[in-house]
Scaffold this motif. Structure first.
Motif, mmCIF file in Angstrom:
data_model
loop_
_atom_site.group_PDB
_atom_site.id
_atom_site.type_symbol
_atom_site.label_atom_id
_atom_site.label_comp_id
_atom_site.label_asym_id
_atom_site.label_seq_id
_atom_site.Cartn_x
_atom_site.Cartn_y
_atom_site.Cartn_z
ATOM 1 N N ASN A 5 0.823 -1.176 -0.005
ATOM 2 C CA ASN A 5 -0.128 -0.054 0.027
ATOM 3 C C ASN A 5 0.769 1.331 0.196
ATOM 4 O OD1 ASN A 5 -2.268 -1.417 -0.007
ATOM 5 N ND2 ASN A 5 -2.489 -1.675 2.060
ATOM 6 N N ALA A 6 2.010 1.376 0.614
ATOM 7 C CA ALA A 6 2.966 2.302 0.348
ATOM 8 C C ALA A 6 3.399 2.454 -0.891
ATOM 9 C CB ALA A 6 4.160 2.089 1.756
ATOM 10 N N VAL A 7 3.780 1.390 -1.636
ATOM 11 C CA VAL A 7 4.147 1.720 -2.964
ATOM 12 C C VAL A 7 2.838 2.193 -3.911
ATOM 13 C CG1 VAL A 7 4.687 0.497 -5.037
ATOM 14 C CG2 VAL A 7 5.522 -0.380 -2.948
ATOM 15 N N THR A 8 1.934 1.666 -3.458
ATOM 16 C CA THR A 8 0.552 2.403 -4.267
ATOM 17 C C THR A 8 0.512 3.916 -4.183
ATOM 18 O OG1 THR A 8 -0.551 0.248 -4.100
ATOM 19 C CG2 THR A 8 -2.067 2.224 -4.428
ATOM 20 N N ASP A 41 3.028 1.102 -10.105
ATOM 21 C CA ASP A 41 1.801 0.164 -10.106
ATOM 22 C C ASP A 41 2.033 -1.240 -10.590
ATOM 23 O OD1 ASP A 41 -1.335 0.493 -10.171
ATOM 24 O OD2 ASP A 41 -0.784 -0.164 -12.233
ATOM 25 N N GLY A 42 3.075 -1.279 -11.173
ATOM 26 C CA GLY A 42 3.183 -2.780 -11.804
ATOM 27 C C GLY A 42 3.859 -3.716 -10.564
ATOM 28 N N LEU A 43 4.432 -2.815 -9.463
ATOM 29 C CA LEU A 43 5.254 -3.778 -8.578
ATOM 30 C C LEU A 43 4.258 -3.822 -7.326
ATOM 31 C CD1 LEU A 43 8.347 -1.648 -8.710
ATOM 32 C CD2 LEU A 43 8.176 -3.799 -9.487
ATOM 33 N N ASP A 44 3.403 -3.023 -7.089
ATOM 34 C CA ASP A 44 2.445 -3.103 -5.650
ATOM 35 C C ASP A 44 1.654 -4.508 -5.674
ATOM 36 O OD1 ASP A 44 0.506 -2.532 -7.597
ATOM 37 O OD2 ASP A 44 -0.389 -0.692 -6.725
ATOM 38 N N GLY A 45 1.088 -4.726 -6.751
ATOM 39 C CA GLY A 45 0.381 -6.081 -6.777
ATOM 40 C C GLY A 45 1.481 -7.190 -6.553
ATOM 41 N N ARG A 46 2.360 -7.283 -7.134
ATOM 42 C CA ARG A 46 3.426 -8.306 -7.085
ATOM 43 C C ARG A 46 4.101 -8.430 -5.553
ATOM 44 N NH1 ARG A 46 2.981 -6.877 -12.093
ATOM 45 N NH2 ARG A 46 3.006 -8.204 -13.692
ATOM 46 N N ILE A 47 4.280 -7.202 -4.997
ATOM 47 C CA ILE A 47 4.761 -7.111 -3.670
ATOM 48 C C ILE A 47 3.671 -7.718 -2.829
ATOM 49 C CG2 ILE A 47 5.216 -5.544 -1.692
ATOM 50 C CD1 ILE A 47 6.581 -3.812 -3.697
ATOM 51 N N ARG A 49 1.342 -10.051 -3.528
ATOM 52 C CA ARG A 49 1.221 -11.197 -3.612
ATOM 53 C C ARG A 49 2.626 -12.038 -2.867
ATOM 54 N NH1 ARG A 49 -1.412 -9.735 -8.019
ATOM 55 N NH2 ARG A 49 0.781 -9.551 -9.338
ATOM 56 N N LEU A 50 3.654 -11.444 -2.969
ATOM 57 C CA LEU A 50 4.910 -12.161 -2.341
ATOM 58 C C LEU A 50 4.788 -12.174 -0.788
ATOM 59 C CD1 LEU A 50 7.751 -12.956 -2.838
ATOM 60 C CD2 LEU A 50 8.528 -10.831 -2.710
ATOM 61 N N LEU A 51 4.554 -10.787 -0.335
ATOM 62 C CA LEU A 51 4.218 -10.886 1.149
ATOM 63 C C LEU A 51 3.056 -11.194 1.890
ATOM 64 C CD1 LEU A 51 6.022 -7.351 1.699
ATOM 65 C CD2 LEU A 51 7.008 -9.455 1.671
ATOM 66 N N ARG A 52 1.907 -11.740 0.974
ATOM 67 C CA ARG A 52 0.837 -12.236 1.239
ATOM 68 C C ARG A 52 0.134 -11.098 1.849
ATOM 69 N NH1 ARG A 52 1.803 -18.201 3.529
ATOM 70 N NH2 ARG A 52 2.653 -19.219 1.569
ATOM 71 N N GLY A 53 0.122 -9.843 1.485
ATOM 72 C CA GLY A 53 -0.457 -8.811 2.129
ATOM 73 C C GLY A 53 -1.656 -7.998 1.204
ATOM 74 N N GLU A 54 -2.262 -8.879 0.547
ATOM 75 C CA GLU A 54 -3.306 -8.751 -0.399
ATOM 76 C C GLU A 54 -4.583 -8.289 0.531
ATOM 77 O OE1 GLU A 54 -3.223 -11.217 -4.270
ATOM 78 O OE2 GLU A 54 -2.760 -12.548 -2.619
ATOM 79 N N SER A 55 -5.383 -7.211 0.152
ATOM 80 C CA SER A 55 -6.504 -6.908 1.178
ATOM 81 C C SER A 55 -7.498 -6.137 0.233
ATOM 82 C CB SER A 55 -6.202 -6.039 2.002
ATOM 83 O OG SER A 55 -5.628 -4.757 1.875
ATOM 84 N N ARG A 56 -8.810 -6.189 0.608
ATOM 85 C CA ARG A 56 -9.631 -5.064 -0.120
ATOM 86 C C ARG A 56 -9.263 -3.701 -0.062
ATOM 87 N NH1 ARG A 56 -14.167 -6.962 -3.364
ATOM 88 N NH2 ARG A 56 -15.086 -5.041 -3.945
#
Length: 242
Positions: A5-8, A41-47, A49-56
């Motif tokens: 979210n910081a990257v976003t 923007d291309g990195l935040d989603g991958r980060i 998923r990598l850190l299992r930090g996906e959220s609504r």
């Protein structure tokens, strides 16, 4: 959740910084700010998923960031650079890009929980994604920076191109996505070498390199349409469970 979210948030700030540079007439920095926002923007989603930090929360923040960084900011930059000179309707064309970006993102959010997504399940996107749309809409500006020719800054060139890219963003055409890219083992080293040369080209002559990338992307759109049409025919010929 914090890292992605910081990257976003950084991508959002870079998008707005592009507007700041546009106001002061620093067009190269304005465009580079938007492009760097696209990289983030291309990195935040991958980060995530990598850190299992996906959220609504992250998904909503990402859409809001994209709408501003790749919709509002490019629209303002194009208006300040060229479209302001168009009698009466220059602002309308600038709004068309911002509105199309917002509509595209709203459609994406509305389909997050939809089980049946024909394009996504086949490895395609629906329309041109927001970051790519922002990069493509700057093509006249790239040409102006490369050649210095005033015709590329003329509103009668910029306005139709802006409308065309806005249409591509909200269209239902199938475009290639990164998830559809499958490299064969025998060309992986060549691909890595090409990526390195591309990075060097961006550092040496960014505007000409960006024109080449945009040209390749636009040229691939018809192939994406044909590829998805083939997939759809195969599905119709062999119907099965979703």
């Amino acid at each position: 959740m914090v890292a992605p979210n910081a990257v976003t948030a950084m991508a959002l700030c870079f998008g707005l910084t592009g507007v700041r540079y546009g106001i002061s007439g620093e067009w190269e920095r304005a465009v580079l700010s938007i492009l760097f926002a696209g990289v983030l923007d291309g990195l935040d989603g991958r980060i995530a998923r990598l850190l299992r930090g996906e959220s609504r929360f992250g998904a909503e923040l990402d859409s809001l960031s994209d709408s501003i960084a790749f919709g509002v900011a490019p629209s303002l930059i194009l208006y300040l650079w060229s479209l302001y000179a168009m009698p009466k309707f220059g602002w309308i064309f600038a709004l068309a890009h911002a509105l199309s970006c917002a509509l595209r993102l709203a459609r994406f959010n509305a389909n997050i929980d939809v089980d049946v997504q024909p394009h996504k399940s086949a490895g395609f996107l629906t329309g041109v994604p927001a970051p790519a749309g922002a990069g493509l809409t700057f093509v006249p500006l790239y040409l102006w920076l490369v050649t210095g020719e005033p015709i590329f800054q003329a509103w009668y060139v910029v306005a139709p191109w802006t409308a065309f890219i806005a249409f591509l963003m909200i269209s239902n055409i199938a475009t290639y996505s990164w998830s559809a890219l499958r490299l064969r083992k025998r060309i992986r080293l060549e691909t890595i070498a090409l990526a390195g040369l591309l990075a060097a080209s961006l550092a040496t002559d960014p505007w000409l390199t960006l024109l080449l990338i945009c040209g390749i992307y636009v040229a691939l759109i018809p192939f994406g349409i044909l590829s998805y049409a083939k997939v759809r025919r195969q599905r119709e010929a062999n119907p099965g469970p979703a």
